[in-house]
Design a protein around this motif. Sequence first.
Motif, PDB file in Angstrom:
ATOM      1  N   ALA A   1      25.999  15.417  -3.273  1.00 23.88           N
ATOM      2  CA  ALA A   1      25.217  14.603  -4.209  1.00 23.88           C
ATOM      3  C   ALA A   1      23.865  15.235  -4.534  1.00 23.88           C
ATOM      4  CB  ALA A   1      25.011  13.202  -3.619  1.00 23.88           C
ATOM      5  N   GLY A   2      23.504  16.297  -3.803  1.00 30.63           N
ATOM      6  CA  GLY A   2      22.199  16.930  -4.030  1.00 30.63           C
ATOM      7  C   GLY A   2      21.041  16.054  -3.587  1.00 30.63           C
ATOM      8  N   LYS A   3      21.267  15.240  -2.538  1.00 29.65           N
ATOM      9  CA  LYS A   3      20.228  14.318  -2.066  1.00 29.65           C
ATOM     10  C   LYS A   3      19.617  14.818  -0.761  1.00 29.65           C
ATOM     11  CE  LYS A   3      21.161  11.639  -5.479  1.00 29.65           C
ATOM     12  NZ  LYS A   3      21.831  10.345  -5.529  1.00 29.65           N
ATOM     13  N   PRO A   4      18.294  14.662  -0.606  1.00 32.39           N
ATOM     14  CA  PRO A   4      17.685  15.056   0.668  1.00 32.39           C
ATOM     15  C   PRO A   4      18.129  14.147   1.816  1.00 32.39           C
ATOM     16  CG  PRO A   4      16.019  14.147  -0.830  1.00 32.39           C
ATOM     17  CD  PRO A   4      17.309  14.179  -1.583  1.00 32.39           C
ATOM     18  N   LEU A   5      18.258  14.753   2.989  1.00 32.66           N
ATOM     19  CA  LEU A   5      18.691  14.047   4.197  1.00 32.66           C
ATOM     20  C   LEU A   5      17.585  14.190   5.246  1.00 32.66           C
ATOM     21  CD1 LEU A   5      20.934  12.762   6.047  1.00 32.66           C
ATOM     22  CD2 LEU A   5      21.719  15.094   6.497  1.00 32.66           C
ATOM     23  N   VAL A   6      17.001  13.069   5.638  1.00 36.09           N
ATOM     24  CA  VAL A   6      15.983  13.081   6.694  1.00 36.09           C
ATOM     25  C   VAL A   6      16.665  12.603   7.967  1.00 36.09           C
ATOM     26  CG1 VAL A   6      13.785  12.131   7.479  1.00 36.09           C
ATOM     27  CG2 VAL A   6      14.102  12.677   5.056  1.00 36.09           C
ATOM     28  N   SER A   7      16.696  13.503   8.950  1.00 31.49           N
ATOM     29  CA  SER A   7      17.536  13.295  10.121  1.00 31.49           C
ATOM     30  C   SER A   7      16.684  13.264  11.391  1.00 31.49           C
ATOM     31  CB  SER A   7      18.532  14.465  10.169  1.00 31.49           C
ATOM     32  OG  SER A   7      19.363  14.349  11.275  1.00 31.49           O
TER      33      SER A   7
ATOM     34  N   GLN B   1      14.000  14.915  17.990  1.00 35.83           N
ATOM     35  CA  GLN B   1      14.003  15.915  16.924  1.00 35.83           C
ATOM     36  C   GLN B   1      13.912  15.208  15.586  1.00 35.83           C
ATOM     37  OE1 GLN B   1      17.506  18.334  17.006  1.00 35.83           O
ATOM     38  NE2 GLN B   1      17.131  19.086  19.066  1.00 35.83           N
ATOM     39  N   LEU B   2      13.261  15.886  14.630  1.00 35.84           N
ATOM     40  CA  LEU B   2      13.146  15.345  13.281  1.00 35.84           C
ATOM     41  C   LEU B   2      13.193  16.513  12.302  1.00 35.84           C
ATOM     42  CD1 LEU B   2      12.452  12.937  11.360  1.00 35.84           C
ATOM     43  CD2 LEU B   2      10.038  13.491  11.760  1.00 35.84           C
ATOM     44  N   ALA B   3      13.960  16.374  11.217  1.00 36.70           N
ATOM     45  CA  ALA B   3      14.080  17.456  10.232  1.00 36.70           C
ATOM     46  C   ALA B   3      14.465  16.874   8.880  1.00 36.70           C
ATOM     47  CB  ALA B   3      15.137  18.468  10.676  1.00 36.70           C
ATOM     48  N   THR B   4      14.151  17.631   7.823  1.00 41.34           N
ATOM     49  CA  THR B   4      14.621  17.270   6.484  1.00 41.34           C
ATOM     50  C   THR B   4      15.482  18.401   5.948  1.00 41.34           C
ATOM     51  OG1 THR B   4      12.774  15.836   5.952  1.00 41.34           O
ATOM     52  CG2 THR B   4      13.913  16.820   4.093  1.00 41.34           C
ATOM     53  N   PHE B   5      16.671  18.044   5.477  1.00 39.20           N
ATOM     54  CA  PHE B   5      17.613  19.015   4.909  1.00 39.20           C
ATOM     55  C   PHE B   5      17.733  18.718   3.417  1.00 39.20           C
ATOM     56  CE2 PHE B   5      18.687  18.098   9.317  1.00 39.20           C
ATOM     57  CZ  PHE B   5      18.574  19.362   9.867  1.00 39.20           C
ATOM     58  N   ASP B   6      17.482  19.735   2.600  1.00 39.23           N
ATOM     59  CA  ASP B   6      17.489  19.503   1.153  1.00 39.23           C
ATOM     60  C   ASP B   6      18.093  20.708   0.443  1.00 39.23           C
ATOM     61  OD1 ASP B   6      17.095  18.534  -1.353  1.00 39.23           O
ATOM     62  OD2 ASP B   6      14.915  18.369  -1.212  1.00 39.23           O
ATOM     63  N   VAL B   7      19.399  20.751   0.465  1.00 42.50           N
ATOM     64  CA  VAL B   7      20.122  21.885  -0.129  1.00 42.50           C
ATOM     65  C   VAL B   7      19.877  21.940  -1.642  1.00 42.50           C
ATOM     66  CG1 VAL B   7      22.441  22.809  -0.584  1.00 42.50           C
ATOM     67  CG2 VAL B   7      21.861  21.930   1.676  1.00 42.50           C
TER      68      VAL B   7
ATOM     69  N   GLY C   1      17.067  24.427   0.317  1.00 36.64           N
ATOM     70  CA  GLY C   1      16.832  24.427   1.755  1.00 36.64           C
ATOM     71  C   GLY C   1      18.108  24.535   2.579  1.00 36.64           C
ATOM     72  N   ALA C   2      17.899  24.554   3.880  1.00 38.87           N
ATOM     73  CA  ALA C   2      19.032  24.599   4.814  1.00 38.87           C
ATOM     74  C   ALA C   2      19.641  23.207   4.936  1.00 38.87           C
ATOM     75  CB  ALA C   2      18.538  25.061   6.172  1.00 38.87           C
ATOM     76  N   CYS C   3      20.870  23.135   5.468  1.00 37.94           N
ATOM     77  CA  CYS C   3      21.508  21.846   5.725  1.00 37.94           C
ATOM     78  C   CYS C   3      21.625  21.624   7.233  1.00 37.94           C
ATOM     79  CB  CYS C   3      22.868  21.754   5.034  1.00 37.94           C
ATOM     80  SG  CYS C   3      24.262  22.439   5.960  1.00 37.94           S
ATOM     81  N   TYR C   4      22.071  20.442   7.601  1.00 40.71           N
ATOM     82  CA  TYR C   4      22.202  20.086   9.023  1.00 40.71           C
ATOM     83  C   TYR C   4      23.134  21.053   9.750  1.00 40.71           C
ATOM     84  CZ  TYR C   4      23.044  17.115  13.087  1.00 40.71           C
ATOM     85  OH  TYR C   4      23.143  16.642  14.364  1.00 40.71           O
ATOM     86  N   ARG C   5      24.195  21.463   9.049  1.00 37.72           N
ATOM     87  CA  ARG C   5      25.193  22.344   9.667  1.00 37.72           C
ATOM     88  C   ARG C   5      24.662  23.767   9.809  1.00 37.72           C
ATOM     89  NH1 ARG C   5      31.167  21.964   9.286  1.00 37.72           N
ATOM     90  NH2 ARG C   5      31.812  23.143  11.145  1.00 37.72           N
ATOM     91  N   CYS C   6      23.673  24.157   8.986  1.00 35.88           N
ATOM     92  CA  CYS C   6      23.015  25.458   9.193  1.00 35.88           C
ATOM     93  C   CYS C   6      22.331  25.467  10.566  1.00 35.88           C
ATOM     94  CB  CYS C   6      21.964  25.734   8.118  1.00 35.88           C
ATOM     95  SG  CYS C   6      22.572  25.971   6.448  1.00 35.88           S
ATOM     96  N   LEU C   7      21.861  24.283  11.000  1.00 36.63           N
ATOM     97  CA  LEU C   7      21.190  24.163  12.304  1.00 36.63           C
ATOM     98  C   LEU C   7      22.217  24.029  13.422  1.00 36.63           C
ATOM     99  CD1 LEU C   7      18.502  23.777  13.875  1.00 36.63           C
ATOM    100  CD2 LEU C   7      18.676  21.334  13.379  1.00 36.63           C
ATOM    101  N   TYR C   8      23.270  23.251  13.154  1.00 39.40           N
ATOM    102  CA  TYR C   8      24.330  23.048  14.164  1.00 39.40           C
ATOM    103  C   TYR C   8      25.666  23.511  13.590  1.00 39.40           C
ATOM    104  CZ  TYR C   8      20.978  20.174  16.663  1.00 39.40           C
ATOM    105  OH  TYR C   8      19.876  19.731  17.338  1.00 39.40           O
ATOM    106  N   PRO C   9      25.946  24.829  13.611  1.00 43.92           N
ATOM    107  CA  PRO C   9      27.144  25.341  12.958  1.00 43.92           C
ATOM    108  C   PRO C   9      28.457  24.894  13.602  1.00 43.92           C
ATOM    109  CG  PRO C   9      25.914  27.130  14.019  1.00 43.92           C
ATOM    110  CD  PRO C   9      25.096  25.897  14.156  1.00 43.92           C
TER     111      PRO C   9
END
Length: 256
Positions: free
Chosen positions: A143-149, A158-164, A168-176
């Motif tokens: 959907a092209g939506k930012p994810l604040v996790s 832990q806190l991060a924002t993923f905004d492909v 930007g990187a995505c959650y799976r880039c951090l946890y492959p």
Amino acid sequence: MLSDRELEQYSRQLMLPDFTLEYQERLRSAWVLVVGCGGLGSPLAIYLAAAGVGRLILADGDTVERTNLHRQILHGEADIGRSKAASAAALISAHYPDCRVSQFTENLEEDALNQAVNSVQLVADGTDNYPTRFSLNRACIRAGKPLVSAAAARSEGQLATFDVGSGGACYRCLYPQEGATTALSCRENGVLGPVVGALGTLQALEVIKVLTGWGESLRSKVLMMDLRSYEQNIIEISRRDDCPDCGGELRRGFGL
Ligand SMILES: [Zn+2]
């Protein structure tokens, strides 16, 4: 235009020299999907509604249990056995009538998940399991939506924002690794209420930052904290070209 009542209600945040009326209007017109109405989702939903976010969609398929009450401050004794999403929606609606709240009392999957993600500007993940986190990540990429996790267990968070959508990187880039073993879960590891509360509160701040543009956000960065010692650091997350979720086709869809 904000009404006189709104100007009064939000006057203490509007008093900040760099928090403008336009930022407040952005919050009022924002739709946010909060997935998980537990330890993270409690302060997250409360602070977003209190700050003037116009619409919240609250999703949680669980019911309130007695073991939740020490940290999940959206719910009380009378809510035991009740749907968490319904209990959360009732409290938010009662305290913050300006915030329009809708609820999903079942776990969001497939079409319902994609539809919910498509209908909002931002998704906040306060869940505690990897399958949900991975499917939310994929829905946000599509959907092209930012994810604040956010995540918290034991004394750590832990806190991060993923905004492909913005490169930007995505959650799976951090946890492959799907099904990775580093999941932080309060159910299995225990947690002090204020630890998960602190992370949920910071998650609300991060959502406000991403929605308004105020301050510096954690786009493609992860804030890691150990609240036992108050040690913290911020690590940059690199985009992975071979990421199974955002690499290849999905990323090309954004012309990146
Ligand atoms: Zn990725």
